[in-house]
Scaffold this motif. Structure first.
Motif, short mmCIF file in Angstrom:
data_model
loop_
_atom_site.label_atom_id
_atom_site.label_comp_id
_atom_site.label_asym_id
_atom_site.label_seq_id
_atom_site.Cartn_x
_atom_site.Cartn_y
_atom_site.Cartn_z
N VAL A 95 0.82 -1.21 0.00
CA VAL A 95 0.00 0.00 0.00
C VAL A 95 0.85 1.26 0.00
CG1 VAL A 95 -2.01 -1.07 1.07
CG2 VAL A 95 -0.24 -0.06 2.51
N ASP A 96 2.14 1.16 0.34
CA ASP A 96 3.01 2.33 0.43
C ASP A 96 3.68 2.69 -0.89
OD1 ASP A 96 2.38 2.44 3.08
OD2 ASP A 96 4.28 1.58 3.77
N GLY A 97 3.90 1.73 -1.78
CA GLY A 97 4.71 2.00 -2.97
C GLY A 97 6.17 2.11 -2.56
N LEU A 98 7.04 2.48 -3.50
CA LEU A 98 8.45 2.60 -3.14
C LEU A 98 9.15 3.63 -4.00
CD1 LEU A 98 10.60 1.15 -5.31
CD2 LEU A 98 9.52 -0.88 -4.44
N VAL A 112 16.02 -2.91 -9.23
CA VAL A 112 15.35 -2.67 -7.95
C VAL A 112 14.84 -4.01 -7.44
CG1 VAL A 112 13.44 -1.51 -6.80
CG2 VAL A 112 14.63 -0.36 -8.67
N ARG A 113 15.16 -4.28 -6.18
CA ARG A 113 14.66 -5.50 -5.53
C ARG A 113 13.75 -5.09 -4.39
NH1 ARG A 113 20.50 -8.48 -5.10
NH2 ARG A 113 20.79 -8.75 -7.35
N VAL A 114 12.66 -5.81 -4.24
CA VAL A 114 11.70 -5.50 -3.19
C VAL A 114 10.99 -6.78 -2.76
CG1 VAL A 114 9.89 -4.94 -4.85
CG2 VAL A 114 9.76 -3.98 -2.56
N HIS A 115 10.60 -6.85 -1.50
CA HIS A 115 9.78 -7.95 -1.00
C HIS A 115 8.46 -7.31 -0.60
CE1 HIS A 115 9.24 -11.98 0.80
NE2 HIS A 115 8.33 -11.32 1.49
N TRP A 116 7.43 -7.47 -1.46
CA TRP A 116 6.13 -6.85 -1.21
C TRP A 116 5.39 -7.56 -0.09
CZ3 TRP A 116 5.58 -2.29 -3.13
CH2 TRP A 116 6.09 -1.96 -4.39
N LEU A 117 4.84 -6.77 0.81
CA LEU A 117 3.96 -7.29 1.86
C LEU A 117 2.54 -6.87 1.49
CD1 LEU A 117 6.09 -6.21 4.95
CD2 LEU A 117 5.97 -8.47 3.89
N PRO A 118 1.64 -7.81 1.26
CA PRO A 118 0.29 -7.45 0.82
C PRO A 118 -0.49 -6.73 1.92
CG PRO A 118 0.41 -9.79 1.28
CD PRO A 118 1.81 -9.26 1.42
N GLN A 119 -1.50 -5.98 1.50
CA GLN A 119 -2.33 -5.24 2.46
C GLN A 119 -3.09 -6.21 3.35
OE1 GLN A 119 -4.96 -2.49 0.60
NE2 GLN A 119 -5.86 -1.81 2.49
N LEU A 120 -3.56 -7.29 2.76
CA LEU A 120 -4.28 -8.31 3.50
C LEU A 120 -3.69 -9.65 3.10
CD1 LEU A 120 -6.70 -8.79 5.41
CD2 LEU A 120 -8.06 -9.22 3.37
N ASP A 121 -3.26 -10.41 4.08
CA ASP A 121 -2.62 -11.70 3.81
C ASP A 121 -3.43 -12.80 4.51
OD1 ASP A 121 -0.78 -13.44 2.83
OD2 ASP A 121 0.78 -12.98 4.28
N VAL A 122 -3.72 -13.86 3.79
CA VAL A 122 -4.46 -14.98 4.34
C VAL A 122 -3.62 -16.24 4.16
CG1 VAL A 122 -6.58 -16.34 4.20
CG2 VAL A 122 -6.65 -13.89 3.72
N GLU A 123 -3.38 -16.93 5.25
CA GLU A 123 -2.62 -18.19 5.21
C GLU A 123 -3.48 -19.32 5.73
OE1 GLU A 123 0.36 -19.04 4.08
OE2 GLU A 123 0.74 -17.02 3.35
N PRO A 124 -3.61 -20.41 5.09
CA PRO A 124 -3.01 -20.73 3.80
C PRO A 124 -3.76 -20.01 2.67
CG PRO A 124 -4.40 -22.53 4.50
CD PRO A 124 -4.40 -21.52 5.61
N SER A 125 -3.05 -19.72 1.59
CA SER A 125 -3.67 -19.00 0.48
C SER A 125 -4.55 -19.91 -0.36
CB SER A 125 -2.60 -18.35 -0.38
OG SER A 125 -1.72 -19.33 -0.88
N CYS A 162 7.57 3.26 -7.79
CA CYS A 162 6.50 2.32 -8.11
C CYS A 162 5.29 2.76 -7.32
CB CYS A 162 6.89 0.90 -7.76
SG CYS A 162 5.59 -0.28 -8.19
N SER A 163 4.20 3.03 -8.02
CA SER A 163 2.99 3.49 -7.34
C SER A 163 2.35 2.35 -6.57
CB SER A 163 2.01 4.08 -8.34
OG SER A 163 1.67 3.11 -9.31
N ALA A 164 1.77 2.69 -5.44
CA ALA A 164 1.22 1.69 -4.54
C ALA A 164 0.03 0.91 -5.08
CB ALA A 164 0.85 2.36 -3.22
N PRO A 165 -1.00 1.55 -5.65
CA PRO A 165 -2.21 0.80 -5.99
C PRO A 165 -1.98 -0.38 -6.94
CG PRO A 165 -2.61 3.14 -6.15
CD PRO A 165 -1.13 2.96 -5.94
N THR A 166 -0.94 -0.30 -7.73
CA THR A 166 -0.69 -1.35 -8.71
C THR A 166 -0.33 -2.69 -8.06
OG1 THR A 166 0.15 0.38 -10.12
CG2 THR A 166 0.62 -1.86 -10.80
#
Length: 185
Positions: A64-67, A145-158, A114-118
């Motif tokens: 949600v933040d972008g980078l 550019v390397r990044v590890h995206w953390l989703p806004q909502l995460d459900v485990e197991p997916s 990188c814009s956040a909404p995408t």
């Protein structure tokens, strides 16, 4: 014009315009090159600019933040360099130089955003290699550019397989829901 068709002169004009070199064609081939990895770029010692590093690792970033990744550099050529205007790429990525030209020995920055909404839906590690180019220099230059995206909502197991379930019968399935937005309950 017969049956809504175009006259012959229109087709001739269209063919002529397609064959005419556009202002974009004046850009070096490097401007249109899309690398898959930094290994495809030419040797950095031949580049007209020297980057502190061609790779920036942004770490773990909430989607949600972008980078913003900043690449400081110095003009190592004998003359003034004029970078091609930054362009955008699929997925909200954009590149911007901090000035329109740089004299010999001058320093500057390339900012990749990188814009956040995408990438709100995106999760996990991602590597993006973006081409850069300077007028009058045909070297293939690229930044990563390397990044590890953390989703806004995460459900485990997916993915959850319940097997064969009879209609009307309750099923016990457990999961973990992680929210990264303030106020999410």
């Amino acid at each position: 014009m017969k049956d809504g068709g175009h006259p012959g002169w229109f087709l001739f004009l269209a063919a002529l315009l397609c064959a005419w070199p556009s202002p974009c064609a004046a850009q070096d081939e490097a401007a249109w090159w899309q690398p898959e990895s930094l290994e495809e770029a030419s040797d950095p010692s031949t580049w007209p600019v020297r980057f502190e590093t061609p790779v920036v690792d942004c770490g773990r970033v909430p989607a949600v933040d972008g980078l913003i990744a900043v690449f400081p550099f110095r003009n190592t050529s004998d003359g003034t360099i004029t970078p091609y205007r930054g362009k955008g790429w699929c997925g909200g990525w954009a590149l911007r130089w901090d000035r329109p030209s740089y004299g010999p020995g001058e320093s500057g920055q390339v900012r990749i955003t990188c814009s956040a909404p995408t990438y709100v839906w995106r999760r996990g590690p991602m590597k993006r290699v973006l081409p850069i180019s300077v007028r009058g220099h045909a070297q293939r230059m690229a930044l990563e550019v390397r990044v590890h995206w953390l989703p806004q909502l995460d459900v485990e197991p997916s993915l959850l397989s319940l097997g064969r379930v009879r209609r009307g019968r309750p099923v016990d399935a457990r999961g973990i829901v992680t929210g990264r937005k303030a106020g999410l309950r």
